[in-house]
Each structure stands twice: as structure tokens, then as C-alpha cells.
Write an enzyme that holds these catalytic residues in place. Sequence first.
Site, PDB file in Angstrom:
ATOM      1  N   LYS A   1       0.764  -1.233  -0.043  1.00  0.00           N
ATOM      2  CA  LYS A   1      -0.077  -0.118  -0.183  1.00  0.00           C
ATOM      3  C   LYS A   1       0.995   1.272   0.006  1.00  0.00           C
ATOM      4  O   LYS A   1       0.620   2.201  -0.692  1.00  0.00           O
ATOM      5  CB  LYS A   1      -0.931  -0.092   1.298  1.00  0.00           C
ATOM      6  CG  LYS A   1      -1.928  -1.304   1.196  1.00  0.00           C
ATOM      7  CD  LYS A   1      -2.925  -1.186   0.000  1.00  0.00           C
ATOM      8  CE  LYS A   1      -3.748  -2.213   0.077  1.00  0.00           C
ATOM      9  NZ  LYS A   1      -3.218  -3.615   0.102  1.00  0.00           N
TER      10      LYS A   1
ATOM     11  N   ARG B   1      -7.752  -7.875  -7.985  1.00  0.00           N
ATOM     12  CA  ARG B   1      -8.298  -9.320  -8.035  1.00  0.00           C
ATOM     13  C   ARG B   1      -9.934  -8.853  -8.370  1.00  0.00           C
ATOM     14  O   ARG B   1     -10.319  -7.864  -8.125  1.00  0.00           O
ATOM     15  CB  ARG B   1      -8.130  -9.817  -6.741  1.00  0.00           C
ATOM     16  CG  ARG B   1      -8.552  -8.840  -5.460  1.00  0.00           C
ATOM     17  CD  ARG B   1      -8.662  -9.721  -4.178  1.00  0.00           C
ATOM     18  NE  ARG B   1      -8.775  -8.807  -2.906  1.00  0.00           N
ATOM     19  CZ  ARG B   1      -9.811  -8.422  -2.430  1.00  0.00           C
ATOM     20  NH1 ARG B   1     -10.978  -8.706  -3.034  1.00  0.00           N
ATOM     21  NH2 ARG B   1      -9.659  -7.776  -1.351  1.00  0.00           N
TER      22      ARG B   1
ATOM     23  N   GLU C   1      -2.245   6.167   8.176  1.00  0.00           N
ATOM     24  CA  GLU C   1      -2.902   7.204   7.310  1.00  0.00           C
ATOM     25  C   GLU C   1      -3.635   7.914   8.561  1.00  0.00           C
ATOM     26  O   GLU C   1      -4.146   7.543   9.551  1.00  0.00           O
ATOM     27  CB  GLU C   1      -3.690   6.610   6.415  1.00  0.00           C
ATOM     28  CG  GLU C   1      -2.983   6.223   5.251  1.00  0.00           C
ATOM     29  CD  GLU C   1      -3.852   5.690   4.091  1.00  0.00           C
ATOM     30  OE1 GLU C   1      -3.510   5.450   3.060  1.00  0.00           O
ATOM     31  OE2 GLU C   1      -5.212   5.313   4.451  1.00  0.00           O
TER      32      GLU C   1
END
Length: 842
Positions: free
Chosen positions: A117, A294, A201
Site C-alpha cells: 500500500k 483481483r 494514514e
Amino acid sequence: MGLHKRVLIANRGEIAIRIAKAAKALGMESVAVHASIDAMSLHTRMTTHVRPLSQDGVGAYLDGAAMIDVAKQMDCDCIHPGYGFLSENAKFAEMCAAEGVVFVGPPASALTLFGNKVMARSLAQSCNIPVVPGSSATLSSVAEAQGIGESVGYPVMLKAAAGGGGRGMRVVASAEDFKEALERCRSEAMAAFGCDDVFMEKLIERPRHIEVQILADAMGAAIHLYERDCSVQIHNQKVVEIAPAAGLEESLRQKMQDDAIKLAKAASYVNAGTVEFLVSPEEGSYHFIECNPRIQVEHTVTEQVTGIDLVATQFQIAGGASLENLGLADQTNIAAPRGYAIQARIVAQGVGVITGYKEPSGSGVRVDACGYLGYAPPAQFDPLLAKLICTSQIGGSLTDAVTRTLGALDEFQIGGLPTNLAQIRAILEQAEVCSGDARTSFMTEHPDISIMAAQPPSGDTVGFLEQQATKLMGPGSRKATVPLESHLPPLELSDSASGVECPMAGNVVKIALVERARVKAGETVLVISAMKMEAAVPAPCSGTITALQGVREGDDVIAGQIVAAITPDTGDAEQDFVARDPNETWTLVLDEVKTLQRLAEERLAPGSTDPGVVRQRSRGKLTCRERISLLLDDDTFQEVGSIAGFATYNEEGGIEAFTPANHVGGWGKIDDHTAIVCADDFTSRGGHADGAIGSKSRYLDQLSIELQAPSIRLLDGSSGGGSVATMVPQQQKVGESDAQESSGAIKAGRPRVTGGGGSFLPGHLGSELYTEQLSTVPVVNVLLGSVVGIGAAKAVLGHFSVMVRDIAQLFVAGPPVVSHAMGYDITKEELGDWRIHCTNGS
């Protein structure tokens, strides 16, 4: 290259079934695999071939080498990973390529990029796509995390750098919370993705979670299939998904769609994927958070509004087809969404065997599921049982789709197993969901829904199905349970020891239990992974670990399993009690109960100055408690409803005054024989009663039947009927009254009334109960004062009624009422003392 011939499905459950159906529609054969615990899973019956895996549990589906071995043995030319497990494992994709087996998904390079990420954030920033403020690399220590947390501002979100699906995520509100949160995040991430890297974050307050579905081919073309709203989540797990997202400002929607395509092209992405954003509607802003390389669980709603089979398209792109070959050359080839579609994830909320199963059907209703009658879902896997997908009519509104989904929920039968069907209904009934403005904070804003437990089926359709299932399978079958047992012998606890109990079935990921070691109450001694989340099990008390069951990390445990015994040392119990927050225990409630009981007993104690008690004693009469004490053997009275009554509280919540019920009862012994006894307290509120006291009296009558014990009623006063003259203020004309309902303890001259009066009138006479009681046990009524109203009715509902000379009277209505009705004065003795009733032969 063309379509492949045979696919190995490296997954389980409903997605394995979905892939098998798509393969069959394309003319491909399919091979299912399963861990031994999944031998009875439905996906093993939906494919052309099936093969067992050597490992068991979750590990079986994470063994890439074993998957490739089975694929080669079965002559499979491709592997579809579905979602979860190996779907985002770049190493597995590389292994497939090395063995000449096509991986149905993006290339290993894209998996590596978006599997991290932090790298994905960096790519987005290079494309001028806004990202959430946070760490620029994975976190190396608690100290580093605390420093970054201070710089971006709390609260923050810890996230697993590898993988997604809501796992490995924790909100951190302060620097002190980092140690535990970072440890849990890393553990969940390692268990789910094989990598414990975590980044941070800033937590965006009340955003919408919007994701864009993309398709890309090996020729560099990329398109989007519009967006989905996935804002309704529990513990970062999506629950309800909607396509397209309603109520988005059009320019904001277009920017996110453009950025999704920009990111896909920058990453040389191939196949299906999802680019996810957090949107702040009030600010008109959005932030990229991740790209899932995916197929998504919620791909179904996009299929419904676009008419494009995403799984089939995955196979076609993996076979070398371009988007142009598929009629999807550019965005102009994609029609606008056809109405709205909603997906509701139906999950198991506990273990059990499905004893009744029927999926809803009809226009606009689709179910992707893996449940069936007799299935016992293994506890160590994702609890998803079914996905209910409902679509509005073409051009229909989101409200239409919600209404259709609610109707389908009414028809969905899953018996014998606790599920979230009722919770899904409660979610869809909320206004913000129907208007398309739900936020990721939805569950926090609706705590009643977030903690909603599984509920028994409701509605005519499912009720009928459950009734029929009971008839066919027998009355005991509805309580079927999963035959889960521990392979270890049960741990015996000594009288002084407390057990460390597993709160749920799952897999042990961490254990900190060492025999003879000291632990403190609340200290984490065990961590269990279940349903994609980890639960820390605390020590129930301070003390020494005196016995262990032998559970190890990686073992499966069942709910209620005792894995260790902790024996408190001298002083531990007292220290634990002092250390506990009273608001988290029953201490405050128990203290209040003791206070109410004390006030009730003090009111009737010798020397009491209560006006009613003083008046009773001045007449040479005993109180109700004194009567019971004299009747029963010493120290045998067990009271029922000792704190029924009315209390007054001060501003701090303390009890200022208490008026107990006028009815005291329970059970005890008379010459060592059990008896039910109740006594009226005419000193309390003039004998007036309310519904709670009426129910208390009825309960004592029922108790005498259940215990097969004689019932003795010591009657004095109205026995719950109240005094009409006292309770209803005088009216000048019909409908006129200054009656008002009082609150708190009852004071003299201030009766508790509601409008026209406060006497308790039962909803029914209770004839059946009294008939059963009189035909079952002896009932004795002793009249010890003026017995009137409901008390008079009770006096004749017995086998023996005893009136005490000179102090007992019996009448339906007292002298004030008779005088008013007949126009002449009469005494209570003239109206109904023992002489009157003996003369009348009653």
C-alpha cells in the site's frame, strides 16, 4: 492464445462456485480443491473434478506450491485465485508463470506494486492523484508511529501494507494506544497475508467509501465500469454495497473514474481490478486509499447494472483477448448503469448446522451462496454464507432496489444457524442508506444496529418454512449443533481457580500462558483469530497459572473451551475488585438493590415513624412482615420482588426515598414443609397497586403450582385494588379532573394516579390460572382487616377462608361508595364483618 481448457479454482465457498459457473458457461472444465474440513462444502460438488489438499484449515488454501502441483496433475492450463488467500500473492503468480500455468489476474508486477500500500500511495502521488496524509514508508517501531501520529494529528488508522479486505486495520486515538494496536495489526497482517508490514494514514472523519471497477488488457487499453458505494461496514468489513454510488456530485464522480484509469495505465495493469477512494462530500474532496488487484466480493452489483460478466471477462483477458475483441474498446462502448443494484452479505454469527434453507427468488433477485440444508460452516474461515443481490427496474431508483432487497430478505430462510439477516434489514431501513448518503461511520452512529444479535426468523414466509422443517425433521432437530470438539481432554478446575475461557471458536495465533507464571486481571493471555478478526482473551483474575490444557499456537479451539486455570493468591481478589471500574461491574446495581431493601425493611421495623405503620400498630395489628415471620419457620423466608415499588433519586443518582410495594411474598417452610405465602401491606399506599405488583401476585400463584406447594394469602386491604375514594379526585362533572400522575416515592395526600385513576386493572381475569391452582394445591385465605375490591375476590378463591374476629371485614365496595350510591351511612362492620358473613352462610 484463446480460452483455456481447464481451470483449477484455488479457493472455496461462494466465489469458487461463481468461478465454476463462469467457466462452465465458457465451455471450460474446472477443478475444485478442498481442505479436509471442507470436504462437505458445496463448491466441491459444482466443478468437473475435485481434489483434496494435504493441509487442513486456512493453510491449505495458502499453499501455492500444493495448488500448482494439483493443477499440473489435473492438466489445468490456468488457475483462478478468486479473492483472498493467494489472489494477491505476487510470488504465487510468478510460480504459476514459471510452471507454464496462467494466473487469471494481473501480472506479478502489478500484484507486487498494489500489494504494498505504501508503494501504491507513492504511484498515486506521482500521477497527481490525492492521497490521505500519512507515513511515507512502513512503520519500524512504536516510537516512530507515535511521532508520525503527532505530526498528522489523531485519530489515525494503522493498515497492513500487504493485502486488504479489512484485515490488519486499527484506529488509534492516542499515542498510548499504539503498542497494543500495532502488535494486533502486525499479527493479523502476518496471519492473513504472510507479511507484517504496517503503515499509517490520517483517519478521515465520516467519509463515503467509493470504489471504481476497472478492466485493462495486455495491449494497454483500460476502461472503467462505473463505481460502487461500500460505505456500510462493520470492523472495516463491507456489509452492504451499492452500484452505482447515489448522490455523488458529477464532476467528483468523473474525476475518480478518470484517476482510476490513469492509475491502471501507469501500473501497466491487466485484467479486473478496483481502485478505492474515500470521499468527503461536504468538502467535495476525495483521496485514493488502495487498488485491489483481483475480483472483488461485490463485483456482482457492477455485473447487474452493466450486464458484463466480470469473471468471464477475466478468463477472456487471461486468454489473450483485448478489450476491443470483447466490444469494450473504449469508454463510449460502456452504456450508462441500468438502475441500481444492492448486495447484502449474509454471514454466520456463530456455529451451528443449517436445519432449514431456502433462497429468495424472482425478478431482479440474485443469490450467490454456498449454504444448504445440513451444512455446518467451519468456524476458521470467512463466515460469508451468501450474497443477496437485488436490482431495481431499468432506470429505477435506489429506493426501488432497497424495497426489492427487503422483500427478498423476508423470503430468505437459514434455520439452525445464527446469521445477520435481521441486522441487514435494520441497515437497509435507515434513511441515509435509502438516500445513498451512508458513511463509513454508519455503525458507530447506529450502535443499536452494530451490536444487534442474531434473531429468530420472522415473517409469514420464513415462519411457514421453519414450521414445515420442524414437522419433517422432528422437534429436536431445530436445535442441531456443530459437532465441534477439542482434541484435548477437558481441563478440570479446582474450587478456588478461574478458567481462561475461549469466547468463540477459532484459531490460536498467540498464547502467553506458562505454568506457575503470575498474571494480572485483564492481561492478554491468548489471542484467537476468527471470522477475519483477532480477539484478545484477558486473564479473568490476577493469580498464578496452575494448570494448562496444552493448547499451542495454530491449534483450533471451540467456544467455551477452558485452556488454563488461574488460582488467585492471597489478596489478589481484593486488589482486582478495587482496580475495576464500578461502571463495568454490577457493583453499583447491587448497592442500589441493597439500599432499596434496607429502606423497605426499615419502614416496617420496630420504632418506625411511618404514618401508616404507626396507625397499624395503634390498632393493635401486626405489619405484613411480622405476620409472615410468625407463620414461617425461622430463617426460611425467600422473598420475591423485594424491591418492587417507587423510588425518588437526587441529582447525583442517589436514592432519596422509597415506597415499597403493598404486597410482600415468597416461599418458606411451615413445620419443614414448603409453602407459598403473601401478605398485603395496607400501610403502604392504602393497599393500592399497579401492574408490576399485580404481576407479582400472579407470579406467586403460578409459583405455588410449579412447586406443588400450598398457597397462603394474608389479606388486609384492597390487595391491589386500591380505594376509589382515595385514588380518584372528586370530579365536578364528567370528564373533568385535576388528577395527575406523580413520580418517585409516594407521599401522604399525593396518590399515584393516571388521569381518571391509578388502580391496576388486569387485562384479563386470570380464571384459567386460578382454576388450575385450585385444582392442584391447597389455597388458604386469612382475612386480617378490611378486605375489599380485588382482595375480596381473592378471599373467595380458595379452599379455606378464615376471618379474624373483630378486625376482619369483607366487602366488594367500602362504606364511602355504598353511602354515595344508596344515600345512607353504613359502617364497615355493618357492611361485612364476620357476623354478617356467618349469618349469610358464606
